[in-house]
Write a protein that holds these residues in place. Sequence first.
Motif, short mmCIF file in Angstrom:
data_model
loop_
_atom_site.label_atom_id
_atom_site.label_comp_id
_atom_site.label_asym_id
_atom_site.label_seq_id
_atom_site.Cartn_x
_atom_site.Cartn_y
_atom_site.Cartn_z
N ALA A 23 0.83 -1.20 0.00
CA ALA A 23 0.00 0.00 0.00
C ALA A 23 0.87 1.25 0.00
O ALA A 23 0.54 2.24 -0.66
CB ALA A 23 -0.92 -0.01 1.21
N LYS A 24 1.99 1.21 0.72
CA LYS A 24 2.89 2.37 0.75
C LYS A 24 3.67 2.53 -0.55
O LYS A 24 3.93 3.63 -0.98
CB LYS A 24 3.89 2.23 1.91
CG LYS A 24 3.28 2.43 3.27
CD LYS A 24 4.35 2.29 4.35
CE LYS A 24 3.76 2.41 5.73
NZ LYS A 24 4.79 2.19 6.77
N ASN A 25 4.06 1.41 -1.15
CA ASN A 25 4.88 1.43 -2.37
C ASN A 25 4.22 0.59 -3.45
O ASN A 25 4.55 -0.58 -3.62
CB ASN A 25 6.28 0.87 -2.09
CG ASN A 25 6.99 1.62 -0.99
OD1 ASN A 25 6.91 2.83 -0.92
ND2 ASN A 25 7.67 0.90 -0.12
N PRO A 26 3.30 1.17 -4.22
CA PRO A 26 2.60 0.38 -5.24
C PRO A 26 3.50 -0.09 -6.39
O PRO A 26 3.16 -1.02 -7.11
CB PRO A 26 1.51 1.31 -5.75
CG PRO A 26 1.72 2.62 -5.13
CD PRO A 26 2.79 2.51 -4.10
N GLN A 27 4.68 0.51 -6.54
CA GLN A 27 5.56 0.12 -7.64
C GLN A 27 6.35 -1.16 -7.33
O GLN A 27 7.02 -1.69 -8.20
CB GLN A 27 6.53 1.26 -7.99
CG GLN A 27 7.63 1.50 -6.97
CD GLN A 27 7.21 2.39 -5.83
OE1 GLN A 27 6.05 2.70 -5.67
NE2 GLN A 27 8.17 2.80 -5.01
N ILE A 28 6.24 -1.68 -6.12
CA ILE A 28 6.98 -2.89 -5.74
C ILE A 28 6.57 -4.08 -6.61
O ILE A 28 7.42 -4.83 -7.09
CB ILE A 28 6.76 -3.23 -4.25
CG1 ILE A 28 7.55 -2.27 -3.39
CG2 ILE A 28 7.18 -4.65 -3.94
CD1 ILE A 28 7.38 -2.49 -1.91
N GLU A 29 5.29 -4.25 -6.82
CA GLU A 29 4.82 -5.40 -7.60
C GLU A 29 5.29 -5.32 -9.05
O GLU A 29 5.67 -6.34 -9.63
CB GLU A 29 3.30 -5.48 -7.54
CG GLU A 29 2.78 -6.83 -7.93
CD GLU A 29 1.36 -7.07 -7.46
OE1 GLU A 29 0.72 -7.95 -8.04
OE2 GLU A 29 0.91 -6.41 -6.52
N ALA A 30 5.31 -4.13 -9.63
CA ALA A 30 5.82 -3.98 -11.00
C ALA A 30 7.30 -4.32 -11.05
O ALA A 30 7.78 -4.94 -12.00
CB ALA A 30 5.58 -2.56 -11.49
N GLY A 31 8.03 -3.93 -10.01
CA GLY A 31 9.46 -4.26 -9.95
C GLY A 31 9.68 -5.76 -9.82
O GLY A 31 10.62 -6.31 -10.40
N GLN A 32 8.82 -6.43 -9.06
CA GLN A 32 8.92 -7.89 -8.92
C GLN A 32 8.68 -8.57 -10.27
O GLN A 32 9.38 -9.51 -10.64
CB GLN A 32 7.92 -8.39 -7.90
CG GLN A 32 8.27 -8.06 -6.47
CD GLN A 32 7.19 -8.50 -5.50
OE1 GLN A 32 6.01 -8.53 -5.83
NE2 GLN A 32 7.60 -8.84 -4.30
N ALA A 34 9.11 -7.26 -13.24
CA ALA A 34 10.23 -6.97 -14.12
C ALA A 34 11.43 -7.87 -13.80
O ALA A 34 12.10 -8.38 -14.70
CB ALA A 34 10.62 -5.50 -14.01
N GLY A 35 11.69 -8.06 -12.50
CA GLY A 35 12.79 -8.94 -12.10
C GLY A 35 12.55 -10.38 -12.50
O GLY A 35 13.46 -11.07 -12.94
N ARG A 36 11.31 -10.82 -12.40
CA ARG A 36 10.98 -12.17 -12.82
C ARG A 36 11.20 -12.34 -14.31
O ARG A 36 11.72 -13.35 -14.77
CB ARG A 36 9.52 -12.49 -12.47
CG ARG A 36 9.11 -13.88 -12.88
CD ARG A 36 7.59 -13.99 -13.02
NE ARG A 36 7.21 -15.26 -13.56
CZ ARG A 36 7.18 -15.55 -14.86
NH1 ARG A 36 7.52 -14.66 -15.74
NH2 ARG A 36 6.82 -16.74 -15.28
N SER A 37 10.81 -11.36 -15.08
CA SER A 37 10.96 -11.48 -16.53
C SER A 37 12.43 -11.50 -16.94
O SER A 37 12.80 -12.16 -17.90
CB SER A 37 10.23 -10.35 -17.25
OG SER A 37 10.84 -9.10 -16.97
N ILE A 38 13.28 -10.80 -16.20
CA ILE A 38 14.72 -10.83 -16.50
C ILE A 38 15.28 -12.24 -16.29
O ILE A 38 16.06 -12.74 -17.10
CB ILE A 38 15.47 -9.82 -15.62
CG1 ILE A 38 15.13 -8.40 -16.05
CG2 ILE A 38 16.98 -10.04 -15.69
CD1 ILE A 38 15.66 -7.33 -15.12
N LEU A 39 14.87 -12.88 -15.20
CA LEU A 39 15.43 -14.18 -14.87
C LEU A 39 14.79 -15.34 -15.62
O LEU A 39 15.47 -16.30 -15.97
CB LEU A 39 15.30 -14.43 -13.36
CG LEU A 39 16.14 -13.54 -12.47
CD1 LEU A 39 15.80 -13.79 -11.02
CD2 LEU A 39 17.61 -13.77 -12.73
N TRP A 40 13.48 -15.30 -15.86
CA TRP A 40 12.78 -16.48 -16.33
C TRP A 40 12.23 -16.39 -17.75
O TRP A 40 12.09 -17.42 -18.40
CB TRP A 40 11.65 -16.82 -15.37
CG TRP A 40 12.17 -17.18 -14.03
CD1 TRP A 40 12.17 -16.40 -12.92
CD2 TRP A 40 12.83 -18.39 -13.65
NE1 TRP A 40 12.76 -17.03 -11.87
CE2 TRP A 40 13.18 -18.28 -12.29
CE3 TRP A 40 13.16 -19.56 -14.33
CZ2 TRP A 40 13.83 -19.29 -11.62
CZ3 TRP A 40 13.80 -20.56 -13.63
CH2 TRP A 40 14.13 -20.42 -12.30
#
Length: 69
Positions: A23-32, A34-40
């Motif tokens: 709720a405090k940082n809504p951009q966290i999920e988008a960052g997750q 993006a990180g998943r797409s880099i690795l997988w």
Amino acid sequence: MKFLKQNHKYESDHSLFIKELKAKNPQIEAGQQAGRSILWDKPSTSLDDQARNKASTVKQQAYVYQNKV
């Protein structure tokens, strides 16, 4: 055997912490994501590239640490 009613309103401290953090940082999920797409999420390779990669592999010995004398 009688089962007790489960309390569906209960949320663990961890769940509450994650909800509060998102709720405090809504951009966290988008960052997750993006990180998943880099690795997988890898681009697909063509059949020619797959054949060339398979042909270029070197067969490994059965026991790698034994030297042939």
